[in-house]
Every structure is written in C-alpha cells, then in structure tokens.
Design a protein around this motif. Structure first.
Motif, mmCIF file in Angstrom:
data_model
loop_
_atom_site.group_PDB
_atom_site.id
_atom_site.type_symbol
_atom_site.label_atom_id
_atom_site.label_comp_id
_atom_site.label_asym_id
_atom_site.label_seq_id
_atom_site.Cartn_x
_atom_site.Cartn_y
_atom_site.Cartn_z
ATOM 1 N N ASP A 1 41.152 45.414 43.821
ATOM 2 C CA ASP A 1 42.456 45.865 43.323
ATOM 3 C C ASP A 1 42.262 47.119 42.481
ATOM 4 O OD1 ASP A 1 44.943 46.222 42.165
ATOM 5 O OD2 ASP A 1 45.316 44.085 41.923
ATOM 6 N N VAL B 1 43.616 43.477 31.498
ATOM 7 C CA VAL B 1 43.690 43.560 32.959
ATOM 8 C C VAL B 1 42.441 42.975 33.608
ATOM 9 C CG1 VAL B 1 43.805 45.149 34.912
ATOM 10 C CG2 VAL B 1 45.225 45.541 32.911
ATOM 11 N N VAL C 1 41.790 51.528 37.389
ATOM 12 C CA VAL C 1 42.657 52.590 36.858
ATOM 13 C C VAL C 1 43.151 52.278 35.451
ATOM 14 C CG1 VAL C 1 44.802 53.852 37.229
ATOM 15 C CG2 VAL C 1 43.351 53.265 39.177
ATOM 16 N N VAL C 2 43.647 51.065 35.227
ATOM 17 C CA VAL C 2 44.225 50.727 33.917
ATOM 18 C C VAL C 2 43.191 50.832 32.789
ATOM 19 C CG1 VAL C 2 45.333 48.914 32.564
ATOM 20 C CG2 VAL C 2 46.057 49.331 34.921
ATOM 21 N N ARG D 1 43.958 48.531 40.236
ATOM 22 C CA ARG D 1 44.368 48.537 38.830
ATOM 23 C C ARG D 1 43.271 48.029 37.911
ATOM 24 N NH1 ARG D 1 46.712 43.684 36.941
ATOM 25 N NH2 ARG D 1 46.403 42.009 38.446
ATOM 26 N N TYR D 2 42.312 47.250 38.416
ATOM 27 C CA TYR D 2 41.182 46.842 37.585
ATOM 28 C C TYR D 2 40.333 48.045 37.175
ATOM 29 C CZ TYR D 2 42.061 41.945 38.773
ATOM 30 O OH TYR D 2 42.625 40.706 38.918
ATOM 31 N N ASP E 1 52.777 50.803 40.509
ATOM 32 C CA ASP E 1 52.086 50.120 41.596
ATOM 33 C C ASP E 1 50.831 50.925 41.913
ATOM 34 O OD1 ASP E 1 51.333 48.592 43.714
ATOM 35 O OD2 ASP E 1 52.784 49.451 45.114
ATOM 36 N N PHE E 2 49.680 50.383 41.559
ATOM 37 C CA PHE E 2 48.439 51.122 41.696
ATOM 38 C C PHE E 2 47.909 50.990 43.120
ATOM 39 C CE2 PHE E 2 48.696 50.065 37.203
ATOM 40 C CZ PHE E 2 48.551 51.316 36.638
#
Length: 313
Positions: free
Chosen positions: A292, A225, A297-298, A294-295, A6-7
């Motif tokens: 968000d 992602v 970090v991932v 995760r856009y 969960d980012f």
C-alpha cells in the motif's frame, strides 16, 4: 470539504518492491532463534549438572540449526550462494555479519550434540573420549555466539525499505530475542523432567515477558499509519494468536510448571507455537507495508513536515 487523499502510484505499481521471500524465511527466523536459545540453555545445564536438560537442548539446538540451514538454502535457490557470502566480511551488511555468526555458532552446536549421540560402546574409544572432552568447550562457544544468532535476523529486516520493519528497528531485536528465549525454554520444559527443568522455566518466563513487553512497545512507538500493518489483517491475527499462546504458556509455567509434567509440556508447546506465530506475524506486517503506497508516502510527508518545522524555528 476536501476529500480524503487516495494514495496511488504510477500505473498502479507499488512504491516499494514486495519481498520475494516465501514461508521458509519466517520459519528460518524461528528455527534460528530456537537453536540459539537452546545452545545457551544446554551450556547452563552442562555447567550445573542437569544431564537430561543438557541432552535435550543440545539435540534441539542441532535439529533447529539443521532446519535453519535447509530453509535458508532452499529460499536462496542455489546452495553455493551461502558459500559465496563467506568470501567477504562486510561489517556494514547484516547479511554478511549474520553469515559469519552462523558459521561461528554451527560447529560448536554440532560437536556438543554429536557427543550426546555417541553409543555407550563408543564412549571409551579414543574418538569417544575426545568428543566428550570437546563437548563442553564446544557448547560454550556456541552459547557465546547465540545472542547474535537470535537477533541478527531482526537487524536484517530493519535494514530493508519495508516501512513496518524499518520503523521497528529499535524494538525488533528485543522481540526476536525474547521470542527465542521463550521457545527454547519451552523446548527444555518439553524435553527434561520437572526436577531438572527449573532453568528452562525461568528462561522461558523471562523470554515470554520480554517478548510481550517489546511487542507492545513496538506497536506504541510506530507511526499511526505504519502501526496499521501490525494491527490489521493477517499480521494482526497471527500476532494476536501469538500473544495469547505466549501469555498462556507463561501463566502455566509460573503457576504449575514446576509441579506437573503435563502442564510443563503443554506450556512449553504453547510458548514454541507463540514464537512461530510471532515470526510469521512480523513477516506478514512487513510484506503488507510494501503493498500500500500510503505506508510509504504518509510517513515521508510527516518527516518532511517535521524537518520544515525544525528548520523554520
């Protein structure tokens, strides 16, 4: 089983700052592209003897350019900020380059359109003859600057940190340029009679095909992602409507636009509407990708893993 990551960011704050732009900026993207494409069509109509198409697209270019200036200055908040950007020329800054491109484009588009607005009683005067003589070279000069006008906004977006814009840096200029050609060709089909609108139809068809193809390639080349920013939520809905309207306008243009004035007008309006929605869809995707974590970090982790794999091999 390890639970799915969960980012989250510190204190619930986003990793990137969300753009503060409002709806006027994507509207500015659209009107700038419409003005640029219309200037190209107007120059071609002038050289090939199509007065109705020339008049409609020259006036369309000026109207769209004025709307662009209003949108840009309104978003800047203070009109003098545009003047401040003319104090320097910075080739590494898309904003600086774009400001100078607009400055080169505007006077020619304005002069060509003013020549079309001259009353008949003024055309024989010295000023009238001078304006009419300058109209063609002025129109050609604006057409020469038009490719930069319709594509620099895509370069500007791709140089930001927003993942959905930055990752699409190779495809966005083609999406925006195709969209500009489709919308301006659509305007030419609306303004000119069918007998004169053949260049507008071909321009619109080429632009629509280019926009649809570039938009498809854009989604395929993005990381899984970041692709979600375009294929989910509001951005997905806007771009879905854009693709549908653009495809419908393209079909109408190719099948019956050369025979029916009604179909030509409807197809041209659909292409312009599709172009508007494309700009707003791209804008929404970029804004969503900053909200968000995760856009951010991932893709970063994927790049780091790829670099480690290359260095270890």
């Amino acid at each position: 089983m390890v639970p799915r990551a969960d980012f989250r960011s510190y204190y619930g704050r986003p990793v990137l700052k969300t753009p503060v732009w409002e709806w006027m900026i994507p509207a500015y993207f659209f009107t700038g592209g419409l003005a640029a494409g219309s200037a190209v069509l107007a120059a071609g109509a002038d050289l090939t003897g199509r007065p109705a198409l020339r008049r409609g697209t020259r006036l369309g270019a000026l109207g769209a350019l004025l709307a662009s200036v209003v949108f840009l200055i309104a978003d800047l908040g203070r009109p003098e900020r545009f003047h401040y950007m003319l104090r320097v020329a910075k080739p590494t800054s898309p904003m600086s380059v774009g400001t100078w491109i607009l400055t080169a484009f505007g006077p020619g588009a304005a002069a060509a359109a003013i020549a079309e607005l001259l009353p008949a009683r003024r055309r024989a005067t010295l000023l009238g003859r001078l304006l009419r003589a300058l109209a063609r070279p002025a129109g050609l000069s604006s057409a020469a600057a038009a490719p930069g006008v319709c594509s620099y906004t895509a370069v500007l977006l791709s140089h930001t940190a927003a993942p959905a814009w930055h990752e699409a840096q190779r495809e966005l200029p083609f999406v925006f340029t195709g969209s500009a050609a489709a919308s301006s060709g659509g305007l030419g089909m609306v303004c000119a009679p069918v007998a004169e609108a053949a260049p507008a139809r071909w321009f619109a068809a080429a632009g629509a095909l280019g926009e649809l193809a570039a938009s498809t390639v854009l989604e395929q080349r993005l990381s899984p992602v970041v692709r979600e920013a375009y294929t989910t939520g509001r951005a997905h809905r806007l771009r879905g409507w854009s693709a549908g309207l653009t495809a419908a306008g393209l079909v109408g243009t190719l099948l019956a636009g050369h025979r029916s004035r009604t179909v030509a007008v409807a197809s041209g309006a659909a292409l312009m509407a599709g172009s508007v929605l494309q700009r707003f869809g791209v804008y929404e995707a970029g804004v969503e990708s900053t909200r968000d974590p995760r856009y951010v970090v991932v893709p970063q982790r994927a790049r780091l893993a790829e670099q480690r794999s290359v260095s270890s091999s």
